[in-house]
Scaffold this motif. Sequence first.
Motif, PDB file in Angstrom:
ATOM      1  N   GLU A  76      -2.855 -28.773 -21.899  1.00  0.00           N
ATOM      2  CA  GLU A  76      -3.295 -27.439 -21.673  1.00  0.00           C
ATOM      3  C   GLU A  76      -3.360 -26.467 -22.939  1.00  0.00           C
ATOM      4  OE1 GLU A  76      -4.594 -23.838 -19.650  1.00  0.00           O
ATOM      5  OE2 GLU A  76      -2.670 -24.168 -20.928  1.00  0.00           O
ATOM      6  N   HIS A  77      -1.905 -26.591 -23.508  1.00  0.00           N
ATOM      7  CA  HIS A  77      -1.532 -25.906 -24.635  1.00  0.00           C
ATOM      8  C   HIS A  77      -0.377 -26.380 -25.557  1.00  0.00           C
ATOM      9  CE1 HIS A  77       0.740 -23.506 -21.707  1.00  0.00           C
ATOM     10  NE2 HIS A  77       1.812 -23.322 -22.867  1.00  0.00           N
ATOM     11  N   ILE A  78      -0.313 -25.824 -26.800  1.00  0.00           N
ATOM     12  CA  ILE A  78       0.680 -26.090 -27.853  1.00  0.00           C
ATOM     13  C   ILE A  78       1.183 -24.778 -27.840  1.00  0.00           C
ATOM     14  CG2 ILE A  78       1.357 -27.050 -29.640  1.00  0.00           C
ATOM     15  CD1 ILE A  78      -0.815 -29.153 -29.502  1.00  0.00           C
ATOM     16  N   ILE A  92      -3.649 -22.610 -28.060  1.00  0.00           N
ATOM     17  CA  ILE A  92      -2.516 -22.485 -28.902  1.00  0.00           C
ATOM     18  C   ILE A  92      -1.860 -21.395 -28.005  1.00  0.00           C
ATOM     19  CG2 ILE A  92      -1.751 -21.684 -31.022  1.00  0.00           C
ATOM     20  CD1 ILE A  92      -2.781 -24.679 -31.060  1.00  0.00           C
ATOM     21  N   GLU A  93      -0.684 -21.359 -27.954  1.00  0.00           N
ATOM     22  CA  GLU A  93       0.304 -20.186 -27.389  1.00  0.00           C
ATOM     23  C   GLU A  93       1.245 -19.880 -28.505  1.00  0.00           C
ATOM     24  OE1 GLU A  93       3.006 -21.222 -24.409  1.00  0.00           O
ATOM     25  OE2 GLU A  93       3.087 -19.312 -23.675  1.00  0.00           O
ATOM     26  N   LEU A  94       1.005 -18.659 -28.944  1.00  0.00           N
ATOM     27  CA  LEU A  94       2.167 -18.177 -29.914  1.00  0.00           C
ATOM     28  C   LEU A  94       3.176 -17.528 -29.121  1.00  0.00           C
ATOM     29  CD1 LEU A  94      -0.175 -16.444 -32.810  1.00  0.00           C
ATOM     30  CD2 LEU A  94       0.585 -18.906 -32.481  1.00  0.00           C
ATOM     31  N   HIS A 129       6.931 -25.399 -30.684  1.00  0.00           N
ATOM     32  CA  HIS A 129       8.076 -25.410 -29.559  1.00  0.00           C
ATOM     33  C   HIS A 129       8.024 -26.055 -28.688  1.00  0.00           C
ATOM     34  CE1 HIS A 129      10.019 -22.931 -26.450  1.00  0.00           C
ATOM     35  NE2 HIS A 129      11.197 -22.862 -27.183  1.00  0.00           N
ATOM     36  N   HIS A 130       6.719 -26.298 -27.958  1.00  0.00           N
ATOM     37  CA  HIS A 130       6.615 -27.269 -26.679  1.00  0.00           C
ATOM     38  C   HIS A 130       5.063 -27.802 -26.755  1.00  0.00           C
ATOM     39  CE1 HIS A 130       5.585 -22.842 -24.995  1.00  0.00           C
ATOM     40  NE2 HIS A 130       4.936 -23.741 -24.266  1.00  0.00           N
ATOM     41  N   ILE A 131       4.942 -28.810 -25.934  1.00  0.00           N
ATOM     42  CA  ILE A 131       3.474 -29.054 -25.423  1.00  0.00           C
ATOM     43  C   ILE A 131       3.592 -28.951 -24.022  1.00  0.00           C
ATOM     44  CG2 ILE A 131       2.105 -31.171 -25.058  1.00  0.00           C
ATOM     45  CD1 ILE A 131       3.102 -32.159 -27.691  1.00  0.00           C
ATOM     46  N   ALA A 132       2.293 -28.481 -23.377  1.00  0.00           N
ATOM     47  CA  ALA A 132       2.235 -28.166 -22.050  1.00  0.00           C
ATOM     48  C   ALA A 132       0.865 -29.006 -21.518  1.00  0.00           C
ATOM     49  CB  ALA A 132       1.823 -26.705 -21.800  1.00  0.00           C
ATOM     50  N   TYR A 133       1.416 -29.681 -20.534  1.00  0.00           N
ATOM     51  CA  TYR A 133       0.451 -30.447 -19.876  1.00  0.00           C
ATOM     52  C   TYR A 133      -0.177 -29.787 -18.422  1.00  0.00           C
ATOM     53  CZ  TYR A 133       2.173 -34.210 -22.785  1.00  0.00           C
ATOM     54  OH  TYR A 133       2.566 -34.660 -23.957  1.00  0.00           O
ATOM     55  N   VAL A 189       8.710 -30.158 -22.998  1.00  0.00           N
ATOM     56  CA  VAL A 189       7.832 -30.352 -22.229  1.00  0.00           C
ATOM     57  C   VAL A 189       7.459 -29.536 -21.275  1.00  0.00           C
ATOM     58  CG1 VAL A 189       6.280 -31.863 -20.752  1.00  0.00           C
ATOM     59  CG2 VAL A 189       7.113 -32.814 -22.804  1.00  0.00           C
ATOM     60  N   GLU A 190       6.062 -28.677 -21.080  1.00  0.00           N
ATOM     61  CA  GLU A 190       5.771 -27.738 -19.900  1.00  0.00           C
ATOM     62  C   GLU A 190       4.928 -28.237 -19.200  1.00  0.00           C
ATOM     63  OE1 GLU A 190       4.693 -24.049 -21.628  1.00  0.00           O
ATOM     64  OE2 GLU A 190       3.897 -23.454 -19.565  1.00  0.00           O
ATOM     65  N   LEU A 191       5.095 -28.347 -17.956  1.00  0.00           N
ATOM     66  CA  LEU A 191       4.071 -28.656 -17.024  1.00  0.00           C
ATOM     67  C   LEU A 191       3.555 -27.193 -16.394  1.00  0.00           C
ATOM     68  CD1 LEU A 191       6.338 -30.954 -14.449  1.00  0.00           C
ATOM     69  CD2 LEU A 191       4.994 -31.503 -16.529  1.00  0.00           C
TER      70      LEU A 191
HETATM   71 ZN    ZN Z   1       3.658 -22.729 -22.813  1.00  0.00          ZN
END
Ligand code: ZN
Length: 134
Positions: free
Chosen positions: A5-7, A52-54, A76-80, A126-128
């Motif tokens: 979804e985003h990084i 991309i999320e800052l 910082h994280h990878i979001a699925y 990891v973010e869901l």
């Molecule tokens: Zn996020």
Amino acid sequence: MRKIEHIGIAVKNIEVAIKDYEKLLNTSCYKVEAVESEGVKTAFFQVGESKIELLEATNADSPIAKFLEKKGPGMHHIAYDVDAIEVEINRLENEGFQLIQSSPKDGADNKRIAFLHPKTTQGVLVELCQERTQ
Ligand code: ZN
């Protein structure tokens, strides 16, 4: 999990980072949003089907402030993206992953989110996330 979804990228100064990423990605930031419960200010960019999320810290206790202190700016994280976040949380807990939250909370960009501890995901936070339906 449907897609990335985003990084998330931790930054020291979001105004400067937005300008840098607008040039890098050749697109405008489409949303700036503070999430007070998390102590963060976020900025989003669409890149194809992902984002991309800052993330900038809004207080000294913010997880982003602690991350920057330890590691400096960076990934910082990878979001699925998931269909049913409760189902996915249950599945991952049964598989032995350590969830930071065992029930979803409200995140930025109209999402319900939960994080997995990096120690059970090879060092990556990891973010869901699931789109909030209202
Ligand atoms: Zn996020």
